[in-house]
Design a protein around this motif. Structure first.
Motif, PDB file in Angstrom:
ATOM      1  N   ARG A 108      33.809  39.693  67.069  1.00 48.73           N
ATOM      2  CA  ARG A 108      34.334  38.455  66.465  1.00 48.73           C
ATOM      3  C   ARG A 108      33.502  37.266  66.946  1.00 48.73           C
ATOM      4  N   GLU A 164      33.039  40.120  60.622  1.00 39.75           N
ATOM      5  CA  GLU A 164      33.359  39.836  59.221  1.00 39.75           C
ATOM      6  C   GLU A 164      32.597  40.778  58.283  1.00 39.75           C
ATOM      7  N   LEU A 174      34.249  43.364  55.586  1.00 36.23           N
ATOM      8  CA  LEU A 174      33.988  43.170  54.159  1.00 36.23           C
ATOM      9  C   LEU A 174      33.568  44.463  53.461  1.00 36.23           C
ATOM     10  N   ARG A 177      41.878  40.979  61.803  1.00 34.24           N
ATOM     11  CA  ARG A 177      41.438  39.839  60.990  1.00 34.24           C
ATOM     12  C   ARG A 177      40.135  39.289  61.525  1.00 34.24           C
ATOM     13  N   VAL A 178      39.491  38.490  60.691  1.00 35.31           N
ATOM     14  CA  VAL A 178      38.246  37.848  61.122  1.00 35.31           C
ATOM     15  C   VAL A 178      38.553  36.910  62.286  1.00 35.31           C
ATOM     16  N   GLU A 179      39.652  36.172  62.155  1.00 34.83           N
ATOM     17  CA  GLU A 179      40.110  35.342  63.266  1.00 34.83           C
ATOM     18  C   GLU A 179      41.403  35.960  63.790  1.00 34.83           C
ATOM     19  N   ARG A 216      46.124  39.509  56.080  1.00 34.66           N
ATOM     20  CA  ARG A 216      44.887  39.956  55.469  1.00 34.66           C
ATOM     21  C   ARG A 216      45.216  40.634  54.149  1.00 34.66           C
ATOM     22  N   ARG A 223      37.430  33.124  51.093  1.00 31.36           N
ATOM     23  CA  ARG A 223      38.034  34.233  51.856  1.00 31.36           C
ATOM     24  C   ARG A 223      39.041  35.006  51.020  1.00 31.36           C
ATOM     25  N   ILE A 227      39.366  38.776  52.300  1.00 35.16           N
ATOM     26  CA  ILE A 227      39.649  38.586  53.730  1.00 35.16           C
ATOM     27  C   ILE A 227      41.054  37.998  53.894  1.00 35.16           C
ATOM     28  N   PRO A 266      28.508  35.718  54.713  1.00 36.18           N
ATOM     29  CA  PRO A 266      29.398  34.721  55.324  1.00 36.18           C
ATOM     30  C   PRO A 266      28.594  33.592  55.965  1.00 36.18           C
TER      31      PRO A 266
END
Lengths: 278, 336
Positions: free
Chosen positions: A99, A105, A109, A268-270, A277, B59, B64, B93
Motif C-alpha cells: 500500500r 492498487e 485492479l 482496499r487500496v486505502e 469495495r 475509482r 475500486i 493509477p
C-alpha cells in the motif's frame, strides 16, 4: 435499449488457463523477500541471535549442569520465538508495505480474487520458518550430546512452531490489511508480539493460581512452550499433554478464519476509507 | 486490442456507459449523478478542480469503489460484475508504484499471467508492449533503473496487458519534463487507436491537445460534457451575451484604446490588464443575442477601429475561447 445492449463487444472468456493466481503472487513475493533481501536480513539476524543464545546457554550449562534435554528445549524454544517473530513481521509488511509503495492498487485492479492474493502472500510470509528450523538443527544436534533428543525436538518443534508461525504470520497480515502505513503495522505487530512473549518469561511463581494457570493455557506461545517442555524435557506423552496444544490450534484457526473469510475479501487500496469495495 | 477471445470493438461503438453514478461518504455527496459515454477510439478528458469528485469517479469506474447508486457498463459488462469489468479495463493509477528489483519484462509477464495468459504468452505480450512504449531495449533492466518517464510508459504498458477495451489514465504526465509529456501524450494517442481512453488530468492544454471529448466535474456534479468545442461553446453561452477579448497593443495606453472604442456600440468597457504589459481587456455585449457570427463581426469591428486609429495590434485572444477559460468559468467558486 438497455445499457448492455448499447455495446457490441462480447464478454471476455473466463480465466481457466495458466497458473493459479495465488502461486503467481507467491512466486513474486518469494522473489521480493529472498532476492530483494528482506528475508535474508531477518534470517541472518535470527542466526546471530540463535548463535549467541546457544553460546550463552552452553556456557551457563557448564556452570549449572543443565541437562542436555533442557538445553535442546531452550534452544528450540528460542528458535520458535524468533521464527514466529519473523513470520509476524513479514506478514505485517505484506499488505501495508505494498500500500505504501503504491503497488497494491495495480494488484487489486486485476481480476484475481483477494483471497488468492492473500494466500500467495501468506505462504510467502511463512517461507522463512522452514529455514529457521533447519538453521536450529546443528545447535539441537550439538546439545543432544550424541543422544536422540534432537530428533524429537525437530519433530515437535516443527509441529508446534508451524502452528504458531502460521498463526502469527496470519495475525501480522491482519494488522497489515487494517493499517494505512507500514510503520503503524510494524509497531502494532511488535506490541502484539511483546504482549504474547512477555508472559513466557514470567517466573513460575507468577503463573500459579487460577488466573496464572489460565493465562498460561490461553497464551498460545506459552502453552506451546509448556507442551514442548513436558514432551522434550520430562519425557511426557502426547496423550497426557495434548490439551496444551489447544491454544495454539484455536489461535491458528481463529486467525486464519478471520484473515481468509472476513478480511481478505475486504482489502482496499486505502485501509480506512469507511467505504465498501466493489 | 481487445480482451482475450473477444473481437475488437467496432470503431465508434460505445465501450463505456455510465448512468447516474452517485457516491456518498456519510452526509457528504462526493458524486452526484455522473452520466456519460465513451466511444471506441476516442479520448475522453476527465476534468475538475481538486475535490470535484474525479478520483471518486475513476475509482468507481475501475471497480475500486462501489457506487452508492447508479451503474456503468464496460463493453456490455455491467458494474455489478466487478471481476469481469476488471478484465475489460486497463488502469494507470495516479500514484502507481513499482517493485524495484524486478525486471520490466518480468513485471509485465506477472500481470499478463494474472489475467490468465500462460507464461510464454504473457512474456510475448510483454515484449510487444515494451516495444510499443519504446522500452524494448530496457526490457531486462530492473525497474529501479528507470526514470520517471520510463516508469510511466511501463505503467501504460501494464495497463494494456489484458488488451483492454477502456483504458483509464490518471495524471499520466505528472512530474514529467515537457519532452516527456509530449512523448507520453503521443503514446496516449496511439493507445486510443486500440481502446477508448479516459484521461484524468489537471493540464487543460493536454486535454485540448489530445482529447476528443470532455467531462467537467465540479463539486461532484457534471457541469459540462461533450466535445472540446461544445464545452467551450457551453461556457461562452452561459455569459448572458457578455464576452471579453484581450488585445496586446504596442505603445497605446488603455486610455487611448478606451477613447477609440467609445464609438463602437458593442463595447461596454475597456480595462488595462497589468501595468506595463500593453494588454487591455475589451468587454463586449451581444446586443441582439444573434450569436457567434455576430460576435465575430463585433470583434472585427473593434480591431478595425483600433487599426484605423493607428494603434498597432501585436496580438489578441478571445476570453472563453479556450478550454482553460471555459474550465475556470464553469468551475468558478469551487476551485480548491
Amino acid at each position: 435499449m438497455s445499457l448492455e445492449q448499447s455495446v457490441d463487444v462480447p464478454r471476455v472468456r473466463s480465466r481457466g488457463e495458466g497458473r493459479p493466481a495465488w502461486s503467481l503472487v507467491l512466486s513474486r513475493e518469494l522473489f521480493e523477500l529472498w532476492v530483494g533481501g528482506k528475508a535474508i536480513v531477518l534470517v541472518i539476524i535470527y542466526s546471530i541471535l540463535l548463535g549467541v543464545t546457544a553460546f550463552v546457554t552452553s556456557n551457563n550449562s557448564e556452570l549449572e549442569l543443565i541437562p542436555p534435554k533442557e538445553l535442546v528445549f531452550m534452544t528450540l524454544s528460542t528458535a520458535i520465538a524468533i521464527g514466529l517473530f519473523i513470520g509476524l513481521v513479514t506478514g505485517a509488511d505484506s499488505i501495508s508495505g505494498e500500500r505504501e509503495r503504491g503497488t497494491l492498487e495495480a494488484l487489486l485492479l486485476t481480476p484475481t480474487s483477494r483471497r488468492q492474493i492473500v494466500l500467495g502472500k501468506f505462504l510467502a510470509a511463512v517461507s522463512p520458518w522452514p529455514l529457521a528450523l533447519a538453521l536450529a538443527y546443528p545447535y539441537l544436534a550439538l546439545f543432544s550430546q550424541g543422544g536422540q533428543a534432537w530428533a524429537r525436538a525437530l519433530l515437535w518443534g516443527a509441529f508446534v512452531g508451524s502452528l504458531l508461525t502460521l498463526a502469527f504470520a496470519g495475525l501480522g497480515m491482519l494488522v497489515s490489511i487494517w493499517s494505512d502505513s507500514n510503520k503503524t503495522s510494524m509497531v502494532v505487530a511488535l506490541v502484539i508480539y511483546i504482549a504474547f512473549y512477555i508472559p513466557t518469561q514470567w517466573a513460575g511463581a507468577a503463573q500459579t493460581g487460577v488466573t496464572g494457570r489460565l493465562f498460561k493455557r490461553v497464551n498460545p506461545m506459552e502453552a506451546g512452550n509448556h507442551f514442548l517442555e513436558k514432551v522434550l524435557v520430562n519425557n511426557r506423552t502426547l496423550a497426557e499433554f495434548w490439551l496444551w496444544l489447544a491454544a495454539p490450534a484455536v489461535f491458528l484457526v481463529l486467525t486464519l478464519g478471520v484473515l481468509f473469510v472476513y478480511a481478505a475479501p475486504r482489502i482496499r487500496v486505502e485501509a480506512w476509507t469507511g467505504d465498501k469495495r466493489a | 486490442m481487445t480482451p482475450r477471445g473477444a473481437p475488437p470493438p467496432s470503431s465508434g461503438s460505445e465501450v463505456l456507459v455510465a448512468e447516474d453514478l452517485r457516491k456518498s461518504y456519510g452526509p457528504r455527496q462526493a458524486l452526484q449523478g455522473l452520466s456519460f459515454s465513451l466511444r471506441a477510439g476516442r479520448i475522453l478528458g476527465f476534468l475538475g478542480p481538486n475535490g470535484a469528485g474525479k478520483t471518486t469517479a475513476i475509482r468507481i469506474l475501475t471497480t475500486i469503489l462501489k457506487p452508492s447508486s447508479g451503474r456503468f457498463v464496460v463493453a456490455g459488462v455491467s458494474s455489478d460484475q466487478p471481476e469481469m469489468v476488471r478484465r475489460m479495463i486497463g488502469v494507470l493509477p495516479e500514484s502507481l508504484g513499482f517493485p524495484k528489483e524486478i525486471r520490466a519484462i518480468d513485471y509485465l509477464t506477472f500481470f499478463g499471467q494474472l489475467y490468465g495468459r500462460t507464461a510464454a504468452e504473457a512474456r510475448t505480450k510483454g515484449l510487444a508492449l515494451l516495444e510499443d512504449v519504446g522500452l524494448a531495449d530496457r526490457a531486462k533492466s530492473p525497474i529501479r533503473t528507470y526514470s520517471r518517464g520510463m516508469r510511466q510508459r511501463l505503467g501504460i504498458a501494464r495497463s494494456l496487458v489484458n488488451d483492454p477495451v477502456v483504458v483509464f489514465l490518471d495524471e499520466p504526465t505528472l512530474g514529467l519534463d515537457p519532452r516527456g509529456q509530449r512523448e507520453l501524450l503521443e503514446l496516449v494517442r496511439r493507445v486510443a487507436r486500440r481502446a477508448g481512453v479516459v484521461l484524468c488530468t489537471h493540464s487543460l492544454s493536454e486535454v485540448e491537445g489530445v482529447c476528443d471529448d470532455v467531462v467537467i466535474l465540479s463539486s461532484g456534479r457534471v457541469v459540462a460534457k461533450g466535445s472540446v468545442a461544445e464545452v467551450i461553446g457551453i461556457a461562452q453561452g452561459s455569459n448572458n451575451g457578455r464576452r471579453v477579448i484581450r488585445i496586446h497593443v504596442a505603445g497605446g495606453s488603455a486610455e487611448e484604446v478606451r477613447r477609440v472604442l467609445g464609438t463602437v456600440p458593442s463595447v461596454i468597457g475597456v480595462t488595462r490588464l497589468g501595468e506595463a504589459t500593453g494588454w487591455v481587456g475589451v468587454e463586449m455585449v451581444d446586443q441582439d443575442g444573434a450569436g457567434p457570427s455576430v460576435d465575430q463581426e463585433s470583434t472585427n469591428e473593434v480591431l478595425d477601429a483600433l487599426i484605423h486609429a493607428g494603434i498597432s495590434i501585436l496580438s489578441f485572444e478571445s476570453e472563453g475561447g479556450n478550454l482553460q477559460d471555459a474550465f475556470l468559468q464553469l468551475t468558478e467558486g469551487s476551485i480548491a
